[in-house]
Motif scaffolding. Structure first.
Motif, PDB file in Angstrom:
ATOM      1  N   THR A   1       1.877  -4.902   4.800  1.00 55.27           N
ATOM      2  CA  THR A   1       0.625  -5.004   5.567  1.00 55.27           C
ATOM      3  C   THR A   1      -0.429  -5.846   4.860  1.00 55.27           C
ATOM      4  OG1 THR A   1      -0.059  -2.829   4.685  1.00 55.27           O
ATOM      5  CG2 THR A   1       0.899  -2.882   6.893  1.00 55.27           C
ATOM      6  N   PHE A   2      -0.358  -5.939   3.518  1.00 60.40           N
ATOM      7  CA  PHE A   2      -1.321  -6.757   2.786  1.00 60.40           C
ATOM      8  C   PHE A   2      -1.102  -8.232   3.120  1.00 60.40           C
ATOM      9  CE2 PHE A   2      -2.298  -8.987  -1.373  1.00 60.40           C
ATOM     10  CZ  PHE A   2      -3.675  -8.963  -1.194  1.00 60.40           C
ATOM     11  N   GLY A   3      -2.101  -8.843   3.755  1.00 60.03           N
ATOM     12  CA  GLY A   3      -1.982 -10.232   4.177  1.00 60.03           C
ATOM     13  C   GLY A   3      -1.584 -10.392   5.624  1.00 60.03           C
ATOM     14  N   PHE A   4      -1.050  -9.335   6.220  1.00 62.34           N
ATOM     15  CA  PHE A   4      -0.739  -9.365   7.659  1.00 62.34           C
ATOM     16  C   PHE A   4      -1.798  -8.621   8.459  1.00 62.34           C
ATOM     17  CE2 PHE A   4       1.094  -6.126  10.663  1.00 62.34           C
ATOM     18  CZ  PHE A   4       0.932  -6.884  11.806  1.00 62.34           C
ATOM     19  N   MET A   5      -2.082  -7.414   8.085  1.00 63.89           N
ATOM     20  CA  MET A   5      -2.972  -6.555   8.863  1.00 63.89           C
ATOM     21  C   MET A   5      -4.396  -6.622   8.314  1.00 63.89           C
ATOM     22  SD  MET A   5      -2.414  -2.482   9.685  1.00 63.89           S
ATOM     23  CE  MET A   5      -0.925  -2.804  10.641  1.00 63.89           C
ATOM     24  N   ASN A   6      -5.351  -6.548   9.206  1.00 66.15           N
ATOM     25  CA  ASN A   6      -6.755  -6.478   8.807  1.00 66.15           C
ATOM     26  C   ASN A   6      -7.029  -5.070   8.297  1.00 66.15           C
ATOM     27  OD1 ASN A   6      -9.479  -6.643   8.412  1.00 66.15           O
ATOM     28  ND2 ASN A   6      -9.987  -7.349  10.467  1.00 66.15           N
ATOM     29  N   ILE A   7      -6.912  -4.914   6.979  1.00 63.41           N
ATOM     30  CA  ILE A   7      -6.969  -3.601   6.351  1.00 63.41           C
ATOM     31  C   ILE A   7      -8.395  -3.234   5.955  1.00 63.41           C
ATOM     32  CG2 ILE A   7      -6.294  -2.305   4.278  1.00 63.41           C
ATOM     33  CD1 ILE A   7      -4.019  -2.602   6.193  1.00 63.41           C
ATOM     34  N   ASN A   8      -8.758  -1.975   6.203  1.00 65.15           N
ATOM     35  CA  ASN A   8      -9.997  -1.421   5.656  1.00 65.15           C
ATOM     36  C   ASN A   8      -9.623  -0.127   4.942  1.00 65.15           C
ATOM     37  OD1 ASN A   8     -12.468   0.184   5.367  1.00 65.15           O
ATOM     38  ND2 ASN A   8     -13.443  -1.424   6.576  1.00 65.15           N
ATOM     39  N   LEU A   9      -9.557  -0.187   3.629  1.00 63.01           N
ATOM     40  CA  LEU A   9      -9.059   0.946   2.861  1.00 63.01           C
ATOM     41  C   LEU A   9      -9.999   2.147   2.913  1.00 63.01           C
ATOM     42  CD1 LEU A   9      -7.558  -0.962  -0.186  1.00 63.01           C
ATOM     43  CD2 LEU A   9      -6.342   0.108   1.711  1.00 63.01           C
ATOM     44  N   LYS A  10     -11.286   1.910   3.067  1.00 62.85           N
ATOM     45  CA  LYS A  10     -12.211   3.030   3.201  1.00 62.85           C
ATOM     46  C   LYS A  10     -11.905   3.808   4.473  1.00 62.85           C
ATOM     47  CE  LYS A  10     -14.860   2.234  -0.410  1.00 62.85           C
ATOM     48  NZ  LYS A  10     -14.832   3.120  -1.600  1.00 62.85           N
ATOM     49  N   GLU A  11     -11.583   3.083   5.558  1.00 61.85           N
ATOM     50  CA  GLU A  11     -11.262   3.739   6.817  1.00 61.85           C
ATOM     51  C   GLU A  11      -9.917   4.458   6.747  1.00 61.85           C
ATOM     52  OE1 GLU A  11     -11.488   1.074  10.087  1.00 61.85           O
ATOM     53  OE2 GLU A  11     -13.653   0.730   9.894  1.00 61.85           O
ATOM     54  N   ILE A  12      -8.942   3.851   6.103  1.00 57.49           N
ATOM     55  CA  ILE A  12      -7.637   4.491   5.986  1.00 57.49           C
ATOM     56  C   ILE A  12      -7.747   5.780   5.189  1.00 57.49           C
ATOM     57  CG2 ILE A  12      -5.334   4.266   4.956  1.00 57.49           C
ATOM     58  CD1 ILE A  12      -5.361   1.345   5.751  1.00 57.49           C
ATOM     59  N   GLY A  13      -8.534   5.752   4.123  1.00 55.21           N
ATOM     60  CA  GLY A  13      -8.798   6.971   3.370  1.00 55.21           C
ATOM     61  C   GLY A  13      -7.743   7.341   2.353  1.00 55.21           C
ATOM     62  N   CYS A  14      -6.900   6.396   1.966  1.00 59.36           N
ATOM     63  CA  CYS A  14      -5.872   6.691   0.963  1.00 59.36           C
ATOM     64  C   CYS A  14      -6.483   6.723  -0.431  1.00 59.36           C
ATOM     65  CB  CYS A  14      -4.751   5.657   1.020  1.00 59.36           C
ATOM     66  SG  CYS A  14      -5.298   3.947   0.800  1.00 59.36           S
ATOM     67  N   ASP A  15      -5.763   7.339  -1.350  1.00 58.47           N
ATOM     68  CA  ASP A  15      -6.199   7.353  -2.741  1.00 58.47           C
ATOM     69  C   ASP A  15      -5.745   6.095  -3.465  1.00 58.47           C
ATOM     70  OD1 ASP A  15      -7.283  10.277  -3.501  1.00 58.47           O
ATOM     71  OD2 ASP A  15      -5.691  10.444  -2.001  1.00 58.47           O
ATOM     72  N   PHE A  16      -4.569   5.591  -3.078  1.00 59.28           N
ATOM     73  CA  PHE A  16      -3.979   4.433  -3.749  1.00 59.28           C
ATOM     74  C   PHE A  16      -3.342   3.517  -2.705  1.00 59.28           C
ATOM     75  CE2 PHE A  16      -3.091   8.378  -6.204  1.00 59.28           C
ATOM     76  CZ  PHE A  16      -4.069   8.223  -7.180  1.00 59.28           C
ATOM     77  N   TYR A  17      -3.457   2.208  -2.946  1.00 64.91           N
ATOM     78  CA  TYR A  17      -2.848   1.206  -2.062  1.00 64.91           C
ATOM     79  C   TYR A  17      -2.353   0.064  -2.935  1.00 64.91           C
ATOM     80  CZ  TYR A  17      -2.440  -2.316   1.705  1.00 64.91           C
ATOM     81  OH  TYR A  17      -1.979  -3.273   2.584  1.00 64.91           O
ATOM     82  N   THR A  18      -1.176  -0.454  -2.627  1.00 61.91           N
ATOM     83  CA  THR A  18      -0.593  -1.533  -3.413  1.00 61.91           C
ATOM     84  C   THR A  18      -0.116  -2.661  -2.512  1.00 61.91           C
ATOM     85  OG1 THR A  18       1.578  -0.443  -3.335  1.00 61.91           O
ATOM     86  CG2 THR A  18       0.169   0.055  -5.226  1.00 61.91           C
TER      87      THR A  18
ATOM     88  N   GLY B   1     -11.800  -4.100   2.332  1.00 64.59           N
ATOM     89  CA  GLY B   1     -12.722  -3.023   2.689  1.00 64.59           C
ATOM     90  C   GLY B   1     -12.843  -1.982   1.599  1.00 64.59           C
ATOM     91  N   ALA B   2     -12.976  -2.433   0.364  1.00 59.75           N
ATOM     92  CA  ALA B   2     -13.077  -1.538  -0.778  1.00 59.75           C
ATOM     93  C   ALA B   2     -14.237  -1.982  -1.656  1.00 59.75           C
ATOM     94  CB  ALA B   2     -11.772  -1.536  -1.573  1.00 59.75           C
ATOM     95  N   SER B   3     -14.464  -1.291  -2.758  1.00 65.36           N
ATOM     96  CA  SER B   3     -15.469  -1.678  -3.741  1.00 65.36           C
ATOM     97  C   SER B   3     -14.781  -2.383  -4.902  1.00 65.36           C
ATOM     98  CB  SER B   3     -16.209  -0.441  -4.273  1.00 65.36           C
ATOM     99  OG  SER B   3     -16.842   0.254  -3.223  1.00 65.36           O
ATOM    100  N   PRO B   4     -15.442  -3.349  -5.535  1.00 62.21           N
ATOM    101  CA  PRO B   4     -14.825  -4.048  -6.673  1.00 62.21           C
ATOM    102  C   PRO B   4     -14.381  -3.092  -7.776  1.00 62.21           C
ATOM    103  CG  PRO B   4     -16.783  -5.222  -5.954  1.00 62.21           C
ATOM    104  CD  PRO B   4     -16.755  -3.933  -5.186  1.00 62.21           C
ATOM    105  N   GLU B   5     -15.077  -1.984  -7.925  1.00 60.19           N
ATOM    106  CA  GLU B   5     -14.735  -1.013  -8.965  1.00 60.19           C
ATOM    107  C   GLU B   5     -13.433  -0.283  -8.663  1.00 60.19           C
ATOM    108  OE1 GLU B   5     -17.617  -1.034  -7.299  1.00 60.19           O
ATOM    109  OE2 GLU B   5     -18.868  -2.046  -8.811  1.00 60.19           O
TER     110      GLU B   5
END
Length: 431
Positions: free
Chosen positions: A243-260, A121-125
């Protein structure tokens, strides 16, 4: 869209219900050669409580017969589609190592990034491919301009490598680190949020936390924490190793600056591959760890600047994409729900068969996910973990740092039949 927590509660409540679909494909008789050919058979199948479907999923993995893997929180096998893709491209690179032929991987990398962005749930950029979670965390750790007087808040239940990295950087640079401790047995989400909020000051530059703790299995309300931080002008780093690979993540919704995240855990992807997400408006704040070929001082800061390592293992990039495709075929929600189903099955079976079990993981439906930590009274957890493997071929792990216990982290290649066997073994431990 329904609230995710509401969906989780409904799913847990209805675990015992539902009917299994009759599948129109075989689940037995696969050989290593043809398992990859049946990869597409996973698509668009009704999965709820359908053990035949999940046996087909399990059959995509090269796991030793009789071995039960219950340690996805640490390391996972890859499905045949991933390992065969890796092998094919490694052989291709050995057959033709010319720079002319390897140019094709430039476009493959971009395609993999696009696939990853859609998956998260992010942009390629905003997406870069790293080598693991720790590398992504350290890219942010060392890339931010932090100085004496600044403050970074981090969670006591983070993975130790994450916290050690901040402690080392703070000692070198002189900014202040504040360790947040949440209640051992939280009753509400507010119990998990308040300690972070109480620690925030006008000097706080970043909050940093594991989405799910590898120590206790506690799931933090990431979206709420990141929203609070952003409203105060504070950046947020979410360690998504669990959570990566387990949870259906949408980073735009979470609103974090960084995710790994890392590929070798829940995604069951290739080893030494990871993901780094940097929110577009936060990208100019991060300096790279490594300067290599194709560096440029463009007018627009690009995330590729953070991962210019020089020569890479191109085969890994292709295999990474295949791992995402594998999960997409099953369905991200199906993956998450299946893992939750396995964890909840373990909880219910432990409660009914081993009533004296002590759960370290909080059992509020909003506070746990893919990891279950527990203790059997009077039994040393480290000795139990060793015995489970040596005597019963059950590969799991123990936790420490104040959360001593046995840690089970099942994944999509586990079956309920395996869980029944595990419960029988644990009952013997009690005897």
């Amino acid at each position: 869209m329904k609230n995710k927590n509401e969906q989780r509660r409904k799913f847990i409540k209805n675990l015992a219900g539902g009917s299994a679909a009759v599948l129109s494909f075989p689940i037995m008789g696969f050989s290593p050669k043809n398992r990859h050919d049946n990869f597409s058979g996973l698509k668009n199948k009704v999965f709820s409580n359908d053990e035949n479907y999940w046996k087909l999923v399990k059959n995509q993995y090269q796991i030793d017969p009789g071995l039960i893997m219950m340690n996805a929180g640490n390391f996972c096998p890859s499905p045949y589609s991933v390992s065969q893709t890796m092998q094919t491209h490694l052989e291709g690179l050995n057959a033709n190592a010319s720079s002319q032929d390897r140019k094709k991987y430039n476009d493959i990398y971009k395609d993999t990034v696009k696939l990853m962005a859609d998956y998260l749930g992010a942009s390629p950029e905003e997406i870069a491919i790293t080598r693991n979670t720790s590398e992504g965390n350290n890219t942010i750790n060392n890339g931010l301009n932090l100085k004496p007087g600044d403050e970074v808040i981090y969670w006591s239940q983070n993975h130790q490598t994450l916290n050690i990295a901040w402690e080392v950087r703070a000692k070198r640079t002189g900014f202040k680190i504040i360790k947040v401790v949440t209640p051992r047995n939280p009753k509400t989400e507010e119990d998990l949020i308040k300690p972070f909020v109480d620690a925030m000051t006008r000097r706080t530059k970043l909050i940093c936390f594991s989405h799910i703790s590898n120590q206790s299995g506690t799931l933090l309300p990431a979206k709420k924490l990141c929203t609070i931080a952003r409203d105060k002008g504070i950046m947020s780093l979410v360690d998504g190793a669990q959570t990566f690979g387990f949870m259906n993540i949408n980073l735009k919704e979470i609103g974090c600056d960084f995710y790994t995240g890392s590929s070798h855990k829940w995604l069951t992807g290739p080893k030494e591959s990871g993901v780094l997400y940097v929110r577009k408006d936060s990208l100019p704040k991060v300096w790279p760890l490594i300067i290599s070929k194709n560096w440029s001082w463009d007018h627009e800061w690009k995330i590729e600047n953070l991962v210019r390592y020089g020569q890479r293992n191109d085969a890994t990039i292709v295999a990474f994409a295949k791992a995402i495709e594998f999960h997409n075929l099953i369905g991200k929600d199906n993956v998450e729900d299946r893992v939750l189903e396995l964890v909840n099955t373990l909880i219910e079976k432990m409660k009914s068969n081993i009533p004296e079990v002590e759960f370290v993981t909080p059992l509020n439906a909003n506070m746990y996910g893919c990891i279950l930590v527990f203790n059997l009274p009077g039994i040393d957890s480290d000795k139990a973990v060793a015995k489970l493997y040596t005597d019963h071929r059950i590969a799991t792990a123990g936790t420490h740092d104040g959360f001593n216990g046995i840690r089970f982290s099942p994944n999509i290649y586990n079956t309920k039949e395996e869980l029944d066997h595990i419960i029988d073994i644990l009952k013997e431990f009690r005897a």
